[in-house]
Scaffold this active site. Structure first.
Site, PDB file in Angstrom:
ATOM      1  N   TYR A 157     -59.191 -54.546 -96.079  1.00 59.56           N
ATOM      2  CA  TYR A 157     -59.702 -55.460 -97.045  1.00 59.56           C
ATOM      3  C   TYR A 157     -59.151 -56.756 -97.462  1.00 59.56           C
ATOM      4  CZ  TYR A 157     -62.703 -56.969-101.035  1.00 59.56           C
ATOM      5  OH  TYR A 157     -63.484 -57.728-102.159  1.00 59.56           O
ATOM      6  N   THR A 187     -66.296 -57.338-111.074  1.00 62.67           N
ATOM      7  CA  THR A 187     -67.493 -57.931-111.699  1.00 62.67           C
ATOM      8  C   THR A 187     -68.519 -56.686-111.505  1.00 62.67           C
ATOM      9  OG1 THR A 187     -67.216 -60.169-110.903  1.00 62.67           O
ATOM     10  CG2 THR A 187     -69.271 -59.514-111.385  1.00 62.67           C
TER      11      THR A 187
END
Ligand code: NAD
Ligand code: UDP
Length: 321
Positions: A157, A187
């Site tokens: 990632y 988030t």
């Protein structure tokens, strides 16, 4: 305005959102529609869900195309903005599909940039605080180059996103594509998958079912949680700005995972007990955005306190457990 002047164009702006059926992509789509854009959403549902865009069925300003964006993206219409959000984003997801994660960060970003180039559209890449790895600078400023283990489990990632940033700058420098790079910090909010493994849905679902809350390590590692509406507003402002270098968007209020577990137990009124599980390899020890740049450049800062955002997120998860 988009990168190059256009003539004979429908005045309604058209945005392409990759990853539109995901958590952030669907909220971004809602905001763009509310601000008068036509939106073309692309997604292959690898980690997203049709439920996140079901409310847009029948909206004549929204068109959805099921597509893997690592394949050539053909659109037979003008495009003003390309928002590249497609990518598995939770550690559990990208550990399950590391090759797909590397492909969407590299080949997918290449295709999305190619689309922006041919359409003379402005491009934004959803990058991440993970490009800082396990950071040695705290809080993280945009000029910090990071501390990433390329061959560790998170490398698929982190390195995909680092490559995506490099490719974005290459298209900017070589092809003069108008590009934006947002580095998104943790988030949360409605439409996160209950079982995506990220700490907010994990703790909330455990608390709502009175199961043990699984704190990894000693829970001393920190994160800083941004409510989704704050994040999306910051990203929109960045796209509309004229700044082409990376900008951190996130909430600088930092909390340890142990404190966070206690906050979730309190907010849900749960009978859950905290249990400690092994810390995953390369789990960043501390994370907090320095948002000085966003404050100055975009006149942006988060407005939703954690307690208020959690009420909304918990209400959403209550209907899902
Ligand atoms: P998500 O998993 O909910 O959404 C990602 C979407 O991309 C999914 O709908 C998935 O199906 C789609 N997708 C993945 N590969 C694809 C492919 N090859 N072709 C088409 N669609 C594909 O994750 P999210 O939290 O909404 O994250 C969105 C973006 O924001 C990601 O790029 C992520 O790296 C970035 N980001 C998110 C956070 C966060 O806290 N949510 C933090 C940092 C960065
Ligand atoms: N975490 C935890 N228990 C869980 C899930 C996550 O203690 O059940 C921790 C994880 O080790 C990390 C933090 O919560 O330190 C945030 O994890 P998440 O997967 O949400 O995202 P990350 O910021 O690590 O990408």
């Amino acid at each position: 305005m988009p990168s190059k002047a256009k003539t004979n164009r429908n005045p309604q702006l058209t945005s392409v959102v990759t990853g539109a059926a995901g958590f952030l992509g669907s909220h971004l789509t809602d905001l763009l529609l509310a601000r008068g854009h036509k939106v073309i959403g692309l997604d292959n549902f690898i980690t997203g869900s049709v439920d996140n865009i079901a409310h847009l069925g029948g909206n004549r300003n929204f068109k959805f195309i099921e597509q893997d964006v690592t394949e050539f993206i053909f659109l037979d219409c003008p495009v003003d903005y390309v928002w590249h959000f497609a990518s598995p984003a939770s550690p559990i997801d990208y550990l399950n599909v590391p090759i797909q994660t590397l492909k969407v960060g590299s080949l997918g970003t290449h295709k999305a940039l190619g689309l922006a180039k041919i359409k003379s559209a402005r491009f934004l890449i959803a990058s991440t605080s993970e490009i800082y790895g396990d950071p040695l600078v705290h809080p993280q400023t945009e000029d910090y180059w990071g501390n990433v283990n390329t061959i560790g489990p998170r490398g698929c990632y982190d390195e995909a996103k680092r490559f995506a940033e490099a490719l974005t700058m290459a298209y900017h420098r070589e092809h003069q594509v108008a590009t934006r790079i947002v580095r998104i910090f943790n988030t949360y909010g409605p439409r996160m998958r209950l079982n995506d493994g990220r700490v907010v849905p994990a703790f909330v679902s455990q608390a709502l079912t009175n199961k043990p809350i699984t704190v990894f390590g000693k829970g001393t590692q920190t994160r800083s949680f941004c409510y989704v509406s704050d994040l999306i507003e910051g990203i929109y402002r960045l796209m509309m700005s004229d700044y082409d270098l990376p900008v951190n968007i996130g909430n600088p209020k930092e909390i340890t995972m142990l404190q966070f577990a206690e906050a979730i137990i309190q907010a849900t009124g749960s009978r859950s007990k905290i249990v400690f599980k092994p810390l995953p390899q390369d789990d960043p020890k501390q994370r907090k955005p320095d948002i000085t740049l966003a404050r100055k450049l975009l006149k942006w800062e988060p407005k939703v306190p954690l307690a208020d955002g959690l009420v909304k997120a918990i209400a959403y998860f209550c209907n899902k457990v």
